[in-house]
Design a protein around this motif. Structure first.
Motif, PDB file in Angstrom:
ATOM      1  N   ARG A 176       0.917  -1.217  -0.131  1.00 41.46           N
ATOM      2  CA  ARG A 176       0.000   0.271  -0.191  1.00 41.46           C
ATOM      3  C   ARG A 176       0.935   1.217   0.065  1.00 41.46           C
ATOM      4  O   ARG A 176       0.801   2.244  -0.678  1.00 41.46           O
ATOM      5  CB  ARG A 176      -0.929   0.043   1.260  1.00 41.46           C
ATOM      6  CG  ARG A 176      -1.966   1.175   1.233  1.00 41.46           C
ATOM      7  CD  ARG A 176      -3.008   1.088   2.379  1.00 41.46           C
ATOM      8  NE  ARG A 176      -3.493  -0.267   2.534  1.00 41.46           N
ATOM      9  CZ  ARG A 176      -3.513  -1.311   3.536  1.00 41.46           C
ATOM     10  NH1 ARG A 176      -2.641  -0.868   4.451  1.00 41.46           N
ATOM     11  NH2 ARG A 176      -4.342  -2.235   3.475  1.00 41.46           N
ATOM     12  N   ARG A 177       1.967   0.958   0.986  1.00 44.25           N
ATOM     13  CA  ARG A 177       2.635   2.415   0.766  1.00 44.25           C
ATOM     14  C   ARG A 177       3.524   2.726  -0.472  1.00 44.25           C
ATOM     15  O   ARG A 177       3.841   3.791  -0.904  1.00 44.25           O
ATOM     16  CB  ARG A 177       3.832   2.278   2.149  1.00 44.25           C
ATOM     17  CG  ARG A 177       3.250   2.410   3.246  1.00 44.25           C
ATOM     18  CD  ARG A 177       4.184   1.864   4.371  1.00 44.25           C
ATOM     19  NE  ARG A 177       3.669   1.623   5.843  1.00 44.25           N
ATOM     20  CZ  ARG A 177       4.144   0.938   6.566  1.00 44.25           C
ATOM     21  NH1 ARG A 177       5.546   0.511   6.680  1.00 44.25           N
ATOM     22  NH2 ARG A 177       3.443   0.791   7.823  1.00 44.25           N
ATOM     23  N   LEU A 178       3.807   1.657  -1.005  1.00 41.45           N
ATOM     24  CA  LEU A 178       4.640   1.791  -2.361  1.00 41.45           C
ATOM     25  C   LEU A 178       3.643   2.431  -3.402  1.00 41.45           C
ATOM     26  O   LEU A 178       3.887   3.233  -4.441  1.00 41.45           O
ATOM     27  CB  LEU A 178       5.191   0.561  -3.115  1.00 41.45           C
ATOM     28  CG  LEU A 178       6.287  -0.215  -2.174  1.00 41.45           C
ATOM     29  CD1 LEU A 178       6.689  -1.720  -2.516  1.00 41.45           C
ATOM     30  CD2 LEU A 178       7.411   0.660  -2.060  1.00 41.45           C
ATOM     31  N   GLN A 179       2.401   1.940  -3.507  1.00 43.15           N
ATOM     32  CA  GLN A 179       1.367   2.475  -4.251  1.00 43.15           C
ATOM     33  C   GLN A 179       1.171   3.983  -4.134  1.00 43.15           C
ATOM     34  O   GLN A 179       0.949   4.768  -4.849  1.00 43.15           O
ATOM     35  CB  GLN A 179       0.175   1.616  -4.350  1.00 43.15           C
ATOM     36  CG  GLN A 179       0.068   0.305  -4.717  1.00 43.15           C
ATOM     37  CD  GLN A 179      -0.976  -0.845  -4.349  1.00 43.15           C
ATOM     38  OE1 GLN A 179      -1.872  -0.273  -3.674  1.00 43.15           O
ATOM     39  NE2 GLN A 179      -0.967  -1.883  -4.947  1.00 43.15           N
ATOM     40  N   GLU A 180       0.878   4.326  -2.797  1.00 43.47           N
ATOM     41  CA  GLU A 180       0.770   5.711  -2.357  1.00 43.47           C
ATOM     42  C   GLU A 180       1.970   6.581  -2.704  1.00 43.47           C
ATOM     43  O   GLU A 180       1.787   7.743  -3.200  1.00 43.47           O
ATOM     44  CB  GLU A 180       0.669   5.772  -0.865  1.00 43.47           C
ATOM     45  CG  GLU A 180      -0.902   5.077  -0.347  1.00 43.47           C
ATOM     46  CD  GLU A 180      -0.929   4.973   1.092  1.00 43.47           C
ATOM     47  OE1 GLU A 180       0.152   5.276   1.720  1.00 43.47           O
ATOM     48  OE2 GLU A 180      -1.908   4.768   1.699  1.00 43.47           O
ATOM     49  N   ALA A 181       3.232   5.900  -2.860  1.00 44.07           N
ATOM     50  CA  ALA A 181       4.237   6.608  -3.028  1.00 44.07           C
ATOM     51  C   ALA A 181       4.401   6.923  -4.725  1.00 44.07           C
ATOM     52  O   ALA A 181       5.575   7.464  -5.484  1.00 44.07           O
ATOM     53  CB  ALA A 181       5.554   6.240  -2.527  1.00 44.07           C
ATOM     54  N   GLY A 182       3.795   5.934  -5.328  1.00 41.78           N
ATOM     55  CA  GLY A 182       3.875   6.107  -6.908  1.00 41.78           C
ATOM     56  C   GLY A 182       4.928   5.044  -7.353  1.00 41.78           C
ATOM     57  O   GLY A 182       5.726   5.467  -8.356  1.00 41.78           O
ATOM     58  N   ILE A 183       5.307   4.063  -6.752  1.00 44.48           N
ATOM     59  CA  ILE A 183       6.397   3.192  -7.139  1.00 44.48           C
ATOM     60  C   ILE A 183       5.931   1.944  -7.422  1.00 44.48           C
ATOM     61  O   ILE A 183       5.299   1.114  -6.567  1.00 44.48           O
ATOM     62  CB  ILE A 183       7.320   2.918  -5.698  1.00 44.48           C
ATOM     63  CG1 ILE A 183       7.939   4.275  -5.270  1.00 44.48           C
ATOM     64  CG2 ILE A 183       8.386   2.087  -5.979  1.00 44.48           C
ATOM     65  CD1 ILE A 183       8.835   4.319  -4.018  1.00 44.48           C
ATOM     66  N   ARG A 184       6.345   1.419  -8.531  1.00 47.87           N
ATOM     67  CA  ARG A 184       5.966  -0.046  -9.135  1.00 47.87           C
ATOM     68  C   ARG A 184       7.302  -0.954  -8.976  1.00 47.87           C
ATOM     69  O   ARG A 184       8.131  -0.490  -9.690  1.00 47.87           O
ATOM     70  CB  ARG A 184       5.365   0.009 -10.515  1.00 47.87           C
ATOM     71  CG  ARG A 184       4.958  -1.222 -10.828  1.00 47.87           C
ATOM     72  CD  ARG A 184       4.549  -1.344 -12.245  1.00 47.87           C
ATOM     73  NE  ARG A 184       4.240  -2.755 -12.694  1.00 47.87           N
ATOM     74  CZ  ARG A 184       5.055  -3.548 -13.107  1.00 47.87           C
ATOM     75  NH1 ARG A 184       6.365  -3.299 -13.230  1.00 47.87           N
ATOM     76  NH2 ARG A 184       4.535  -4.844 -13.498  1.00 47.87           N
ATOM     77  N   PRO A 185       7.430  -1.732  -8.212  1.00 50.82           N
ATOM     78  CA  PRO A 185       8.862  -2.445  -8.044  1.00 50.82           C
ATOM     79  C   PRO A 185       8.994  -3.270  -9.535  1.00 50.82           C
ATOM     80  O   PRO A 185       7.845  -3.410 -10.152  1.00 50.82           O
ATOM     81  CB  PRO A 185       8.453  -3.613  -7.059  1.00 50.82           C
ATOM     82  CG  PRO A 185       7.602  -2.932  -6.090  1.00 50.82           C
ATOM     83  CD  PRO A 185       6.711  -2.168  -7.085  1.00 50.82           C
ATOM     84  N   THR A 186      10.082  -3.325  -9.984  1.00 51.49           N
ATOM     85  CA  THR A 186      10.557  -3.963 -11.114  1.00 51.49           C
ATOM     86  C   THR A 186      10.633  -5.610 -10.926  1.00 51.49           C
ATOM     87  O   THR A 186      10.485  -6.525 -11.916  1.00 51.49           O
ATOM     88  CB  THR A 186      11.745  -3.627 -11.588  1.00 51.49           C
ATOM     89  OG1 THR A 186      12.910  -3.584 -10.845  1.00 51.49           O
ATOM     90  CG2 THR A 186      11.761  -2.187 -12.220  1.00 51.49           C
ATOM     91  N   PHE A 195      12.380  -6.401  -3.009  1.00 51.05           N
ATOM     92  CA  PHE A 195      12.233  -5.964  -4.279  1.00 51.05           C
ATOM     93  C   PHE A 195      13.004  -4.903  -4.892  1.00 51.05           C
ATOM     94  O   PHE A 195      14.118  -4.566  -4.021  1.00 51.05           O
ATOM     95  CB  PHE A 195      10.850  -5.270  -4.395  1.00 51.05           C
ATOM     96  CG  PHE A 195      10.867  -4.224  -3.356  1.00 51.05           C
ATOM     97  CD1 PHE A 195      10.798  -2.732  -3.853  1.00 51.05           C
ATOM     98  CD2 PHE A 195      10.515  -4.409  -2.046  1.00 51.05           C
ATOM     99  CE1 PHE A 195      10.749  -1.605  -2.621  1.00 51.05           C
ATOM    100  CE2 PHE A 195      10.141  -3.374  -1.037  1.00 51.05           C
ATOM    101  CZ  PHE A 195      10.310  -1.936  -1.462  1.00 51.05           C
ATOM    102  N   THR A 196      13.121  -4.783  -6.243  1.00 52.65           N
ATOM    103  CA  THR A 196      13.890  -3.919  -6.930  1.00 52.65           C
ATOM    104  C   THR A 196      12.998  -2.729  -7.428  1.00 52.65           C
ATOM    105  O   THR A 196      11.863  -2.951  -7.876  1.00 52.65           O
ATOM    106  CB  THR A 196      14.717  -4.428  -8.032  1.00 52.65           C
ATOM    107  OG1 THR A 196      13.826  -5.084  -8.819  1.00 52.65           O
ATOM    108  CG2 THR A 196      15.529  -5.620  -7.415  1.00 52.65           C
ATOM    109  N   VAL A 197      13.758  -1.547  -7.554  1.00 49.77           N
ATOM    110  CA  VAL A 197      12.941  -0.358  -7.952  1.00 49.77           C
ATOM    111  C   VAL A 197      14.072   0.360  -8.877  1.00 49.77           C
ATOM    112  O   VAL A 197      15.234   0.333  -8.899  1.00 49.77           O
ATOM    113  CB  VAL A 197      12.462   0.492  -6.960  1.00 49.77           C
ATOM    114  CG1 VAL A 197      11.508  -0.045  -6.086  1.00 49.77           C
ATOM    115  CG2 VAL A 197      13.562   1.267  -6.182  1.00 49.77           C
ATOM    116  N   PRO A 198      13.555   1.116  -9.915  1.00 50.99           N
ATOM    117  CA  PRO A 198      14.245   1.895 -10.854  1.00 50.99           C
ATOM    118  C   PRO A 198      14.971   2.810 -10.032  1.00 50.99           C
ATOM    119  O   PRO A 198      14.573   3.418  -8.922  1.00 50.99           O
ATOM    120  CB  PRO A 198      13.335   2.701 -11.924  1.00 50.99           C
ATOM    121  CG  PRO A 198      12.288   1.865 -11.668  1.00 50.99           C
ATOM    122  CD  PRO A 198      12.064   0.998 -10.707  1.00 50.99           C
ATOM    123  N   ILE A 199      16.436   3.228 -10.257  1.00 49.73           N
ATOM    124  CA  ILE A 199      17.336   3.982  -9.593  1.00 49.73           C
ATOM    125  C   ILE A 199      16.705   5.492  -9.615  1.00 49.73           C
ATOM    126  O   ILE A 199      16.677   6.370  -8.650  1.00 49.73           O
ATOM    127  CB  ILE A 199      18.858   4.343 -10.066  1.00 49.73           C
ATOM    128  CG1 ILE A 199      19.707   4.851  -9.474  1.00 49.73           C
ATOM    129  CG2 ILE A 199      18.785   4.844 -11.725  1.00 49.73           C
ATOM    130  CD1 ILE A 199      21.114   5.122  -9.754  1.00 49.73           C
TER     131      ILE A 199
END
Length: 371
Positions: A246-256, A319-323
């Motif tokens: 939920r926090r990732l979604q709220e921050a606009g982050i989609r893991p790769t 998880f991984t996220v874009p730099i």
């Protein structure tokens, strides 16, 4: 109450009579040959786990309600690890005659509590007899939009590697429980040996009162868990990290790429890197470790970094996220940046606190390893 008094269908009715459906995708739950589900606009996610007594849990020290809670949560965790929403659960049990109706009701209390936390419907399952104790098989069904699903194979060079929560506490909780169990059975064995010796040398009658007193004291044996409650909670009552999703979604982050940490961080990193065709550099100083974990590792003369890398059963998200999401991710509560993805030819490396590079080996839990 013995289960034979009410039979399989009576047991099922008793365990499921208070289930209230919460998901609109559940058209029909318990009570027919099949549950009926509807997912017209999303992709369906399914996962299953089996927990075997003597392999995955020990009822010497595992509360049966917490066991039910954990059994449900580890499946719910898999749905979150795909960036999905858990919706329904199927519960299958194999049990021996030593379990009562009340035992199974307590187990279901734990399963239901886990489901209630994430609004998951229990929609069916199966029960059968067992000659070897208790086996729990749970299937969780969820959904996600096609564009939201996160697989293990999406990590790219320069992506940031992140984990939620802290690592190694569940493993240290297991070590603590096994140590106290060993202490108890050692005392039992010593008492039994002295009783046997007394019978052999004819002094048993004179020592009988003392033996009875010692036996009663063993029944009231209390393990030493003071100050280590967090470790026990992490081992006995797993939590799925839907809050992190939920926090990732709220921050606009989609893991790769993403998966949950069930078999140990090192093993899960190997899975992601192998399936993504990449390498990684993980920094020892960045591994999140709780104070109780560090203290317990020192007490047991164990390397705390090894425990954090290989312990397993943390059920945190890796998880991984874009730099480019660096500024966003560093502000997400309870998420820790532990390294970055590299090219495959650079391998999987652990950078020690003194900046030495070591190959990161997959030494986590192996379900099929030789004894």
């Amino acid at each position: 109450m013995e289960i034979s008094k009410i039979g399989e269908f009576g047991l099922i009715e008793r365990l499921t009579k208070d289930i209230n459906l919460q998901q609109s995708s559940t058209l029909k739950g318990v009570g027919d040959d099949c549950a009926v589900l509807s997912f017209p606009d999303t992709r369906v996610l399914t996962t299953t786990d089996m927990l075997m007594e003597g392999v995955h849990f020990d009822l010497t020290y595992t509360d049966i309600r917490n066991l039910g809670y954990k059994a449900a949560m580890v499946n719910i965790s898999d749905i979150f690890a795909m960036n999905g929403t858990p919706r329904q659960l199927l519960v299958s049990l194999a049990l021996s005659k030593r379990f009562t109706v009340e035992d199974l009701e307590t187990l279901y209390e734990g399963i239901s509590a886990a489901c209630s936390k994430w609004n998951v419907d229990i929609v069916g399952g199966d029960t059968t007899s067992s000659l070897t104790g208790l086996a729990i098989s749970i299937t969780c069904i969820g959904d996600a939009r096609q564009e939201d699903i996160v697989y293990r194979n999406g990590a790219h060079d320069t992506d940031l590697v992140c984990v939620s929560g802290d690592l190694g506490a569940a493993y240290m909780g297991l070590q603590l429980l096994e140590r106290e169990k060993s202490v108890y059975y050692q005392q039992v064995d010593e008492l039994n040996k002295r009783i046997k010796d007394a019978k052999a040398d004819g002094t048993y009658g004179a020592k009988l009162a003392a033996f009875r007193q010692e036996s009663m004291a063993l029944k009231d044996f209390q393990p030493d868990f003071a100050g280590k409650e967090y470790l026990l909670q992490r081992q006995l009552k797993a939590e799925a990290r839907g809050d992190i999703i939920r926090r990732l979604q709220e921050a606009g982050i989609r893991p790769t790429a993403m998966m949950d940490i069930s078999d140990g961080l090192s093993s899960e990193l190997h899975h992601i890197c192998k399936q993504s065709g990449v390498g990684c550099r993980i920094f020892e100083k960045n591994l999140p470790i709780d104070y109780q974990t560090a203290v317990m590792a020192e007490e047991m003369n164990m390397n705390v970094t090894t425990c954090a890398l290989n312990g397993g059963e943390d059920y945190e998200l890796l998880f991984t996220v874009p730099i480019g999401d660096h500024e966003k991710i560093k502000d997400v509560e309870d998420v820790h940046l532990i390294g970055h993805i590299t090219r495959a030819e650079l391998g999987l490396m652990l950078v020690s606190r003194d900046n030495q590079d070591f190959e990161l080996k997959a030494q986590g839990w192996n379900h099929m390893a030789a004894e």
